[in-house]
Design a protein around this motif. Structure first.
Motif, PDB file in Angstrom:
ATOM      1  N   ASP A 140     -37.267 -13.839 -11.674  1.00  0.00           N
ATOM      2  CA  ASP A 140     -38.452 -13.131 -11.182  1.00  0.00           C
ATOM      3  C   ASP A 140     -38.572 -11.722 -11.739  1.00  0.00           C
ATOM      4  O   ASP A 140     -39.647 -11.314 -12.204  1.00  0.00           O
ATOM      5  CB  ASP A 140     -38.498 -13.140  -9.653  1.00  0.00           C
ATOM      6  N   GLN A 141     -37.498 -10.929 -11.688  1.00  0.00           N
ATOM      7  CA  GLN A 141     -37.608  -9.555 -12.169  1.00  0.00           C
ATOM      8  C   GLN A 141     -37.706  -9.486 -13.692  1.00  0.00           C
ATOM      9  O   GLN A 141     -38.396  -8.630 -14.245  1.00  0.00           O
ATOM     10  CB  GLN A 141     -36.433  -8.717 -11.664  1.00  0.00           C
ATOM     11  N   GLY A 153     -39.188 -11.757 -15.384  1.00  0.00           N
ATOM     12  CA  GLY A 153     -40.576 -12.136 -15.610  1.00  0.00           C
ATOM     13  C   GLY A 153     -41.505 -10.950 -15.464  1.00  0.00           C
ATOM     14  O   GLY A 153     -42.459 -10.777 -16.237  1.00  0.00           O
ATOM     15  N   ALA A 154     -41.250 -10.094 -14.473  1.00  0.00           N
ATOM     16  CA  ALA A 154     -42.064  -8.891 -14.296  1.00  0.00           C
ATOM     17  C   ALA A 154     -41.905  -7.948 -15.481  1.00  0.00           C
ATOM     18  O   ALA A 154     -42.877  -7.311 -15.918  1.00  0.00           O
ATOM     19  CB  ALA A 154     -41.688  -8.189 -12.993  1.00  0.00           C
ATOM     20  N   THR A 201     -40.512  -2.635  -9.611  1.00  0.00           N
ATOM     21  CA  THR A 201     -41.284  -3.434  -8.666  1.00  0.00           C
ATOM     22  C   THR A 201     -41.030  -2.924  -7.258  1.00  0.00           C
ATOM     23  O   THR A 201     -39.882  -2.834  -6.828  1.00  0.00           O
ATOM     24  CB  THR A 201     -40.900  -4.928  -8.764  1.00  0.00           C
ATOM     25  N   THR A 247     -47.082  -9.171 -11.743  1.00  0.00           N
ATOM     26  CA  THR A 247     -46.540  -9.247 -13.097  1.00  0.00           C
ATOM     27  C   THR A 247     -45.474 -10.329 -13.269  1.00  0.00           C
ATOM     28  O   THR A 247     -45.247 -10.782 -14.386  1.00  0.00           O
ATOM     29  CB  THR A 247     -45.954  -7.879 -13.503  1.00  0.00           C
ATOM     30  N   THR A 248     -44.812 -10.722 -12.190  1.00  0.00           N
ATOM     31  CA  THR A 248     -43.817 -11.796 -12.326  1.00  0.00           C
ATOM     32  C   THR A 248     -44.495 -13.091 -12.747  1.00  0.00           C
ATOM     33  O   THR A 248     -44.070 -13.759 -13.710  1.00  0.00           O
ATOM     34  CB  THR A 248     -43.057 -11.993 -11.008  1.00  0.00           C
TER      35      THR A 248
END
Length: 463
Positions: A69-70, A72-73, A88, A262-263
């Motif tokens: 997830d992070q 991906g962001a 984030t 953004t993720t």
């Protein structure tokens, strides 16, 4: 895929404690340590690339983007070059700094992780997580009843011009990166009869922002990279005052994109890169658009004063729920001299003599108590500086080298018979714990990088 494909990408694999981020494969030693058979683990694939087609949810649709997830962001924020970073803001905060194609060596407080793998190229990031960010605003709403909705915190904080001397350390679940103190607790300092709800609200936003400042400084110093700006996302980025405070305290522009989810966008970009929606990362970067930019406006002197007050409050919040922590630290160190164990809350017992030292000597530990043991000069298990522990050790009685204790009035002076290295130790402490640990034979018990003026600092130089 109904079980046809069992796979994950390198960014997710790197979070399992089973994956070697240097070799890019599951680590046999770690698998043995955790008793995990390699056969049960998924194949590790690139973060961008068609690895299967969906069968159940969307039959025939290619699955082409897999990412943590992070990470991906970070990709969704188009942070593709070393020195680009995103933060984030959710319940907590998650700061990632792109560091390039080689993993950064380990550093106390933050971790080096896989950002993504595209083709045969793996890229890396430094990551740090703050436990409490948006949750601090929830506390203002649910715990104190100062606001009805989380969105109301900005308007409340704007009712005052500054924090009125109030400092909030939102360590409600301990402190995360880079401090990692599970015994810290949330604290509010500086209350007066003139304190209003707006001061507490504004100080809470500053407490969120200062945690990010601590992370950014640790990463920047360790990676040797200078940031031009910090890109931000997450629900709390709708709070313009928070982002202005963040820019002021970082002394960096803070940039909010038009797409703040953004993720999901980053995962979509990785999939689109594999399926031809975008031909390269430059075309993805071209789609990233700025919504708002917050430039720092605070004077340097004001920033420094706020930072000093934050660090003082932070130190006082640490170890709050650890009455036995200094004693346990003493045990860890004394284990280098003789086997030791804790007896009750205020007692340390030396269980085994070292050669030539005679019998062990149990002792109740009080402030300034001198243990009747020829290798221990003194021990201070109480909170001399909100958790600081002073310990003096000598290889033999005072005529020989052994220990250095640096305190506010004698930084760099020689105490406890230590004649060599005291100056080097004091100088190293000003540079930070990593540098201090490079001094040969030095073990740091408790250290506050900027707080030599706030209390004693115990150091052990093993004989």
């Amino acid at each position: 895929t109904e079980g046809r494909v069992h796979a994950t990408d390198a960014s997710n694999a790197s979070r399992t404690s089973l994956y070697d981020i240097h070799r890019g494969d599951w680590d046999d030693e770690l698998l043995a340590l955790f008793d995990v058979p390699r056969a049960v683990l998924p194949e590790v694939v690139p973060s961008s690339g068609v690895l299967a087609e969906a069968v159940v949810a969307a039959p025939g649709v290619p699955i082409a983007g897999v990412v943590g997830d992070q990470q991906g962001a970070l990709f969704g924020q188009a942070c593709f070059e070393p020195g680009q970073a995103k933060n984030t803001y959710g319940t907590g905060c998650f700061l990632l700094l792109h560091t390039g194609a080689e993993p950064t060596p380990p550093v106390r407080g933050v971790l080096s992780t896989v950002a993504w793998r595209i083709g045969d190229r793996t890229e890396y990031a430094l990551e740090g997580s703050v436990f409490i960010a948006g949750a601090a605003v929830q506390w203002l709403r649910d715990g104190l009843g100062l606001i009805e909705k989380a969105e109301d915190v900005e308007a409340l904080a704007r009712t005052v011009d500054d924090d009125g001397g109030v400092v909030v350390v939102p360590a409600f679940a301990g402190l995360g990166a880079p401090h990692w103190d599970p015994h810290a607790r949330g604290t509010v300092f500086g209350l007066t009869r003139g304190t209003r709800a707006g001061h507490v609200a504004r100080a809470t936003l500053e407490g969120i922002a200062f945690q990010v400042v601590d992370l950014e400084e640790t990463m920047r110093r360790h990676a040797g990279l200078e940031l031009d700006e910090l890109r931000v996302d997450g629900g709390a980025t709708s709070n313009a005052l928070l982002l202005q405070i963040q820019a002021d305290l970082l002394d960096l522009p803070v940039v909010r994109p038009r797409v703040t989810e953004t993720t999901a966008f980053g995962a979509a970009c990785l999939a689109g890169l594999a399926t031809g929606v975008w031909k390269d990362r430059a075309s993805i970067a071209a789609t990233w658009a700025e919504d708002a930019r917050f430039a720092p406006r605070m004077r340097q002197a004001d920033r420094a004063a706020l930072r000093a007050r934050w660090e003082q409050a932070l130190e006082r919040s640490r170890g709050w729920e650890a009455s036995g922590l200094p004693l346990r630290r003493a045990c860890d160190v004394l284990e280098q001299l003789a086997h030791a164990r804790i007896v009750g809350a205020q007692r340390l017992e030396l269980l085994g003599p070292q050669p030539g030292l005679g019998p062990p000597a149990p002792a109740d530990l009080q402030q300034g108590h001198r243990l009747e043991h020829p290798r221990v000069l003194w021990i201070e298990p109480v909170r001399l500086a909100q958790g600081a522990l002073g310990l003096g050790v000598a290889a033999e009685p005072l005529e020989h080298e052994g220990a250095v204790v640096v305190d506010p009035g004698s930084a760099g002076q020689e105490r406890g018979g230590a004649r060599e290295g005291a100056g080097r130790v004091a100088e190293a402490l000003h540079l930070g714990q990593q540098e201090a640990e490079r001094v040969p034979g030095l073990a740091v018990l408790r250290h506050a990088r900027r707080d030599l003026a706030q209390g004693p600092l115990g150091l052990l130089v093993p004989p």
